[in-house]
Design a protein around this motif. Sequence first.
Motif, PDB file in Angstrom:
ATOM      1  N   PRO A   1       0.801  -1.214   0.000  1.00 55.83           N
ATOM      2  CA  PRO A   1       0.000   0.000   0.000  1.00 55.83           C
ATOM      3  C   PRO A   1       0.837   1.268   0.000  1.00 55.83           C
ATOM      4  CG  PRO A   1      -0.864  -1.612   1.568  1.00 55.83           C
ATOM      5  CD  PRO A   1       0.434  -2.130   1.086  1.00 55.83           C
TER       6      PRO A   1
ATOM      7  N   MET B   1       3.830   1.816  -1.284  1.00 53.76           N
ATOM      8  CA  MET B   1       4.365   2.080  -2.613  1.00 53.76           C
ATOM      9  C   MET B   1       3.263   2.542  -3.560  1.00 53.76           C
ATOM     10  SD  MET B   1       6.548  -0.413  -5.162  1.00 53.76           S
ATOM     11  CE  MET B   1       8.022  -0.284  -4.140  1.00 53.76           C
ATOM     12  N   GLN B   2       2.085   1.948  -3.446  1.00 51.24           N
ATOM     13  CA  GLN B   2       0.965   2.354  -4.291  1.00 51.24           C
ATOM     14  C   GLN B   2       0.600   3.808  -4.046  1.00 51.24           C
ATOM     15  OE1 GLN B   2      -2.151  -0.454  -3.452  1.00 51.24           O
ATOM     16  NE2 GLN B   2      -1.160  -2.128  -4.543  1.00 51.24           N
ATOM     17  N   ASP B   3       0.612   4.225  -2.774  1.00 49.99           N
ATOM     18  CA  ASP B   3       0.299   5.616  -2.449  1.00 49.99           C
ATOM     19  C   ASP B   3       1.323   6.568  -3.046  1.00 49.99           C
ATOM     20  OD1 ASP B   3      -1.897   4.800  -1.039  1.00 49.99           O
ATOM     21  OD2 ASP B   3      -0.922   4.867   0.926  1.00 49.99           O
ATOM     22  N   GLN B   4       2.609   6.188  -2.953  1.00 49.28           N
ATOM     23  CA  GLN B   4       3.661   7.043  -3.498  1.00 49.28           C
ATOM     24  C   GLN B   4       3.557   7.140  -5.018  1.00 49.28           C
ATOM     25  OE1 GLN B   4       5.658   8.885  -1.641  1.00 49.28           O
ATOM     26  NE2 GLN B   4       4.636   8.039   0.155  1.00 49.28           N
ATOM     27  N   ILE B   5       3.265   6.014  -5.656  1.00 48.25           N
ATOM     28  CA  ILE B   5       3.116   6.015  -7.110  1.00 48.25           C
ATOM     29  C   ILE B   5       1.931   6.882  -7.523  1.00 48.25           C
ATOM     30  CG2 ILE B   5       2.524   4.578  -9.107  1.00 48.25           C
ATOM     31  CD1 ILE B   5       4.129   2.326  -7.831  1.00 48.25           C
ATOM     32  N   MET B   6       0.844   6.801  -6.750  1.00 48.73           N
ATOM     33  CA  MET B   6      -0.338   7.606  -7.061  1.00 48.73           C
ATOM     34  C   MET B   6      -0.027   9.095  -6.932  1.00 48.73           C
ATOM     35  SD  MET B   6      -4.127   7.537  -5.280  1.00 48.73           S
ATOM     36  CE  MET B   6      -4.337   5.803  -5.745  1.00 48.73           C
TER      37      MET B   6
ATOM     38  N   LYS C   1      -6.721   9.702   2.844  1.00 45.78           N
ATOM     39  CA  LYS C   1      -5.931   8.591   3.371  1.00 45.78           C
ATOM     40  C   LYS C   1      -5.571   8.773   4.848  1.00 45.78           C
ATOM     41  CE  LYS C   1      -2.722   9.112   0.373  1.00 45.78           C
ATOM     42  NZ  LYS C   1      -1.429   8.932  -0.344  1.00 45.78           N
TER      43      LYS C   1
ATOM     44  N   ALA D   1       8.392   2.906   1.362  1.00 40.92           N
ATOM     45  CA  ALA D   1       7.834   1.879   0.487  1.00 40.92           C
ATOM     46  C   ALA D   1       8.919   1.240  -0.379  1.00 40.92           C
ATOM     47  CB  ALA D   1       6.754   2.480  -0.407  1.00 40.92           C
TER      48      ALA D   1
END
Length: 200
Positions: A2, A4-9, A132, A161
């Motif tokens: 999660p 890493m997904q947040d950072q990518i987003m 978030k 992440a």
Amino acid sequence: MPGMQDQIMQLAVIFGTMHLVKKAGLESPEYAPLIRVMYGTATAVILALTFYIKSVVQKGNDTTALEYDDPAPGSQQGRVVTTVAKYDLGEVAKLQKSTMFTTAIVLFMHFKFGYIQPLILQSLLPLLNLYKNQLFQIHLLGKPATDSLKRPWVAENPFAALTGAVGGDSAATAPAATAAPVSDGDAESSGSEIETRKDK
């Protein structure tokens, strides 16, 4: 992961917004009034939501005891003894101060140097981050304070992440805490429930 997904987003939002700004020519002075209104509206919505969360916390007045190691720098690793309600109110205050400080910086950059991009980015990213935020998740979405939402909360490390550093998984990296309901007698004797610290 999660985190890493947040950072990518977030990166996608930043670069996508920058590309859109340049492609649509939104840096032109003629769009400045509209963008100011958009930024002002987004900031007002965020502050309004924080005050609403504050009212929800005050109304619930969760007096469950919360004790944990103070993670603040220079705290000499003392123990913090408080309640869930006081802890959440403290987190709301931090969020409000952070929002106002960021607003002051963004407005300074805009009116002093004429930057448009910060206004646009800060109209989008804070809303995403608020969604978030643990306070939003618990008090507005009604999610249980377990796993990554378990108190106390640790500020995320932007690189966690990718590197596995502290802050990537708040459930795993949060300071040790204990929580237990406070009886009516204890609640009365605690008075204003002032947050106290004590050395180990």
